[in-house]
Design a protein around this motif. Structure first.
Motif, PDB file in Angstrom:
ATOM      1  N   ARG A 129      -7.559   5.720   4.525  1.00 20.91           N
ATOM      2  CA  ARG A 129      -6.579   4.631   4.514  1.00 20.91           C
ATOM      3  C   ARG A 129      -6.802   3.689   5.686  1.00 20.91           C
ATOM      4  NH1 ARG A 129      -0.692   5.554   2.345  1.00 20.91           N
ATOM      5  NH2 ARG A 129      -0.635   3.543   3.326  1.00 20.91           N
ATOM      6  N   PRO A 130      -6.471   2.429   5.488  1.00 24.15           N
ATOM      7  CA  PRO A 130      -6.588   1.464   6.593  1.00 24.15           C
ATOM      8  C   PRO A 130      -5.703   1.857   7.775  1.00 24.15           C
ATOM      9  CG  PRO A 130      -6.233   0.336   4.502  1.00 24.15           C
ATOM     10  CD  PRO A 130      -6.039   1.801   4.247  1.00 24.15           C
ATOM     11  N   THR A 131      -6.179   1.576   8.946  1.00 27.22           N
ATOM     12  CA  THR A 131      -5.433   1.821  10.181  1.00 27.22           C
ATOM     13  C   THR A 131      -5.043   0.468  10.776  1.00 27.22           C
ATOM     14  OG1 THR A 131      -7.403   1.777  11.560  1.00 27.22           O
ATOM     15  CG2 THR A 131      -6.796   3.914  10.596  1.00 27.22           C
ATOM     16  N   PRO A 132      -4.246   0.461  11.819  1.00 27.54           N
ATOM     17  CA  PRO A 132      -3.878  -0.818  12.447  1.00 27.54           C
ATOM     18  C   PRO A 132      -5.080  -1.635  12.940  1.00 27.54           C
ATOM     19  CG  PRO A 132      -2.384   0.893  13.168  1.00 27.54           C
ATOM     20  CD  PRO A 132      -3.472   1.571  12.382  1.00 27.54           C
ATOM     21  N   VAL A 133      -6.201  -0.986  13.218  1.00 25.18           N
ATOM     22  CA  VAL A 133      -7.372  -1.731  13.685  1.00 25.18           C
ATOM     23  C   VAL A 133      -8.267  -2.207  12.540  1.00 25.18           C
ATOM     24  CG1 VAL A 133      -7.385  -0.620  15.946  1.00 25.18           C
ATOM     25  CG2 VAL A 133      -8.722   0.362  14.081  1.00 25.18           C
ATOM     26  N   THR A 134      -7.971  -1.790  11.326  1.00 30.87           N
ATOM     27  CA  THR A 134      -8.726  -2.240  10.157  1.00 30.87           C
ATOM     28  C   THR A 134      -8.424  -3.716   9.924  1.00 30.87           C
ATOM     29  OG1 THR A 134      -8.463  -0.042   9.176  1.00 30.87           O
ATOM     30  CG2 THR A 134      -9.147  -1.800   7.705  1.00 30.87           C
ATOM     31  N   SER A 135      -9.427  -4.475   9.532  1.00 28.77           N
ATOM     32  CA  SER A 135      -9.207  -5.901   9.294  1.00 28.77           C
ATOM     33  C   SER A 135      -8.220  -6.101   8.139  1.00 28.77           C
ATOM     34  CB  SER A 135     -10.530  -6.603   8.965  1.00 28.77           C
ATOM     35  OG  SER A 135     -10.965  -6.252   7.663  1.00 28.77           O
ATOM     36  N   ASP A 136      -7.525  -7.207   8.150  1.00 32.14           N
ATOM     37  CA  ASP A 136      -6.561  -7.513   7.092  1.00 32.14           C
ATOM     38  C   ASP A 136      -7.255  -7.568   5.733  1.00 32.14           C
ATOM     39  OD1 ASP A 136      -4.737  -7.678   9.108  1.00 32.14           O
ATOM     40  OD2 ASP A 136      -4.423  -9.847   8.947  1.00 32.14           O
ATOM     41  N   THR A 178       0.828  -1.198   0.000  1.00 32.34           N
ATOM     42  CA  THR A 178       0.000   0.000   0.000  1.00 32.34           C
ATOM     43  C   THR A 178       0.866   1.253   0.000  1.00 32.34           C
ATOM     44  OG1 THR A 178      -1.809  -1.148   1.124  1.00 32.34           O
ATOM     45  CG2 THR A 178      -1.795   1.259   1.257  1.00 32.34           C
ATOM     46  N   ASP A 179       1.901   1.266   0.828  1.00 34.94           N
ATOM     47  CA  ASP A 179       2.803   2.426   0.871  1.00 34.94           C
ATOM     48  C   ASP A 179       3.505   2.629  -0.472  1.00 34.94           C
ATOM     49  OD1 ASP A 179       2.102   2.848   3.502  1.00 34.94           O
ATOM     50  OD2 ASP A 179       3.904   1.889   4.322  1.00 34.94           O
ATOM     51  N   GLU A 180       3.968   1.536  -1.075  1.00 38.01           N
ATOM     52  CA  GLU A 180       4.663   1.628  -2.363  1.00 38.01           C
ATOM     53  C   GLU A 180       3.720   2.137  -3.450  1.00 38.01           C
ATOM     54  OE1 GLU A 180       7.202  -1.170  -5.470  1.00 38.01           O
ATOM     55  OE2 GLU A 180       6.283  -2.086  -3.715  1.00 38.01           O
ATOM     56  N   LEU A 181       2.519   1.577  -3.507  1.00 37.05           N
ATOM     57  CA  LEU A 181       1.552   2.021  -4.517  1.00 37.05           C
ATOM     58  C   LEU A 181       1.134   3.469  -4.296  1.00 37.05           C
ATOM     59  CD1 LEU A 181      -0.763  -1.085  -4.885  1.00 37.05           C
ATOM     60  CD2 LEU A 181       0.661  -0.064  -6.669  1.00 37.05           C
ATOM     61  N   SER A 182       1.002   3.873  -3.054  1.00 34.88           N
ATOM     62  CA  SER A 182       0.634   5.265  -2.768  1.00 34.88           C
ATOM     63  C   SER A 182       1.677   6.221  -3.320  1.00 34.88           C
ATOM     64  CB  SER A 182       0.487   5.483  -1.260  1.00 34.88           C
ATOM     65  OG  SER A 182      -0.583   4.739  -0.756  1.00 34.88           O
ATOM     66  N   GLU A 183       2.937   5.872  -3.134  1.00 33.03           N
ATOM     67  CA  GLU A 183       4.012   6.726  -3.644  1.00 33.03           C
ATOM     68  C   GLU A 183       3.991   6.778  -5.178  1.00 33.03           C
ATOM     69  OE1 GLU A 183       6.544   9.584  -3.321  1.00 33.03           O
ATOM     70  OE2 GLU A 183       5.638   8.628  -1.591  1.00 33.03           O
ATOM     71  N   HIS A 184       3.787   5.627  -5.813  1.00 31.71           N
ATOM     72  CA  HIS A 184       3.698   5.609  -7.279  1.00 31.71           C
ATOM     73  C   HIS A 184       2.507   6.438  -7.764  1.00 31.71           C
ATOM     74  CE1 HIS A 184       6.930   2.818  -7.816  1.00 31.71           C
ATOM     75  NE2 HIS A 184       6.304   1.789  -7.273  1.00 31.71           N
ATOM     76  N   ALA A 185       1.374   6.301  -7.092  1.00 35.71           N
ATOM     77  CA  ALA A 185       0.178   7.049  -7.492  1.00 35.71           C
ATOM     78  C   ALA A 185       0.405   8.551  -7.361  1.00 35.71           C
ATOM     79  CB  ALA A 185      -1.017   6.616  -6.645  1.00 35.71           C
ATOM     80  N   THR A 193      -8.229  -5.295   0.419  1.00 38.27           N
ATOM     81  CA  THR A 193      -9.157  -4.783  -0.595  1.00 38.27           C
ATOM     82  C   THR A 193      -8.806  -3.354  -0.962  1.00 38.27           C
ATOM     83  OG1 THR A 193     -10.910  -6.221   0.239  1.00 38.27           O
ATOM     84  CG2 THR A 193     -11.593  -4.354  -1.108  1.00 38.27           C
ATOM     85  N   TYR A 194      -8.472  -2.539   0.032  1.00 37.61           N
ATOM     86  CA  TYR A 194      -8.045  -1.160  -0.226  1.00 37.61           C
ATOM     87  C   TYR A 194      -6.814  -1.152  -1.129  1.00 37.61           C
ATOM     88  CZ  TYR A 194      -5.908   3.388   0.573  1.00 37.61           C
ATOM     89  OH  TYR A 194      -5.328   4.612   0.390  1.00 37.61           O
ATOM     90  N   SER A 195      -5.848  -1.998  -0.823  1.00 40.55           N
ATOM     91  CA  SER A 195      -4.618  -2.056  -1.614  1.00 40.55           C
ATOM     92  C   SER A 195      -4.917  -2.458  -3.057  1.00 40.55           C
ATOM     93  CB  SER A 195      -3.647  -3.048  -0.964  1.00 40.55           C
ATOM     94  OG  SER A 195      -2.427  -3.061  -1.637  1.00 40.55           O
ATOM     95  N   ARG A 196      -5.819  -3.396  -3.246  1.00 37.15           N
ATOM     96  CA  ARG A 196      -6.195  -3.816  -4.609  1.00 37.15           C
ATOM     97  C   ARG A 196      -6.920  -2.689  -5.352  1.00 37.15           C
ATOM     98  NH1 ARG A 196      -5.745  -9.050  -6.047  1.00 37.15           N
ATOM     99  NH2 ARG A 196      -7.536  -8.929  -7.421  1.00 37.15           N
ATOM    100  N   ASN A 197      -7.787  -1.963  -4.664  1.00 36.14           N
ATOM    101  CA  ASN A 197      -8.464  -0.822  -5.296  1.00 36.14           C
ATOM    102  C   ASN A 197      -7.461   0.259  -5.684  1.00 36.14           C
ATOM    103  OD1 ASN A 197     -10.991  -2.010  -5.028  1.00 36.14           O
ATOM    104  ND2 ASN A 197     -11.415  -0.994  -3.086  1.00 36.14           N
TER     105      ASN A 197
END
Length: 129
Positions: free
Chosen positions: A95-102, A54-61, A107-111
């Motif tokens: 963005r997902p937080t540490p309490v967000t389910s895996d 997610t961090d890598e894709l965010s930077e690319h985006a 799903t967020y990362s795929r979107n």
């Protein structure tokens, strides 16, 4: 070397911290990051892997969003929809937080990967591979 000499030679980063050339976009690297996230899986990856992707894709985006696109593209409804989707996904409140389910984080990362891929396609059409 004095500060004036450094400023004139352009060698002192402290004198010019805001002048940093950004490397050109590497479409192959971005595509590889997208492929890693969107690969068919039978399970949800570990959370640390999801967060790393997610961090890598965010930077690319973000880098793709900073690119200049031809003026006509602003009028293209498809391109505008991609920009809106990416801006929404990159909103830190969503963005997902540490309490967000895996699963939700995955799903967020795929979107994010799908929206980044759409903007990468626009980039390739107008800037080459």
């Amino acid at each position: 070397m004095t500060t004036t000499e450094k400023r004139e030679s352009g060698t002192d980063e402290e004198v010019r911290p805001d002048v940093r050339a950004e490397l050109p976009i590497d479409a192959d690297t971005i595509q590889k990051a997208i492929d890693e996230v969107t690969a068919t899986r039978l399970d949800v990856p570990p959370r640390d892997v999801i967060d790393q992707h997610t961090d890598e894709l965010s930077e690319h985006a973000r880098r793709l969003l900073r690119e200049d696109y031809p003026a006509g593209q602003q009028d293209n409804p498809g391109v505008r929809a991609v920009f809106r989707a990416l801006y929404r996904l990159l909103d830190t409140r969503l963005r997902p937080t540490p309490v967000t389910s895996d699963y939700t984080a995955w799903t967020y990362s795929r979107n994010l990967a799908d929206a980044t891929h759409a903007l990468l396609d626009v980039h390739r059409r107008h800037h080459g591979p």
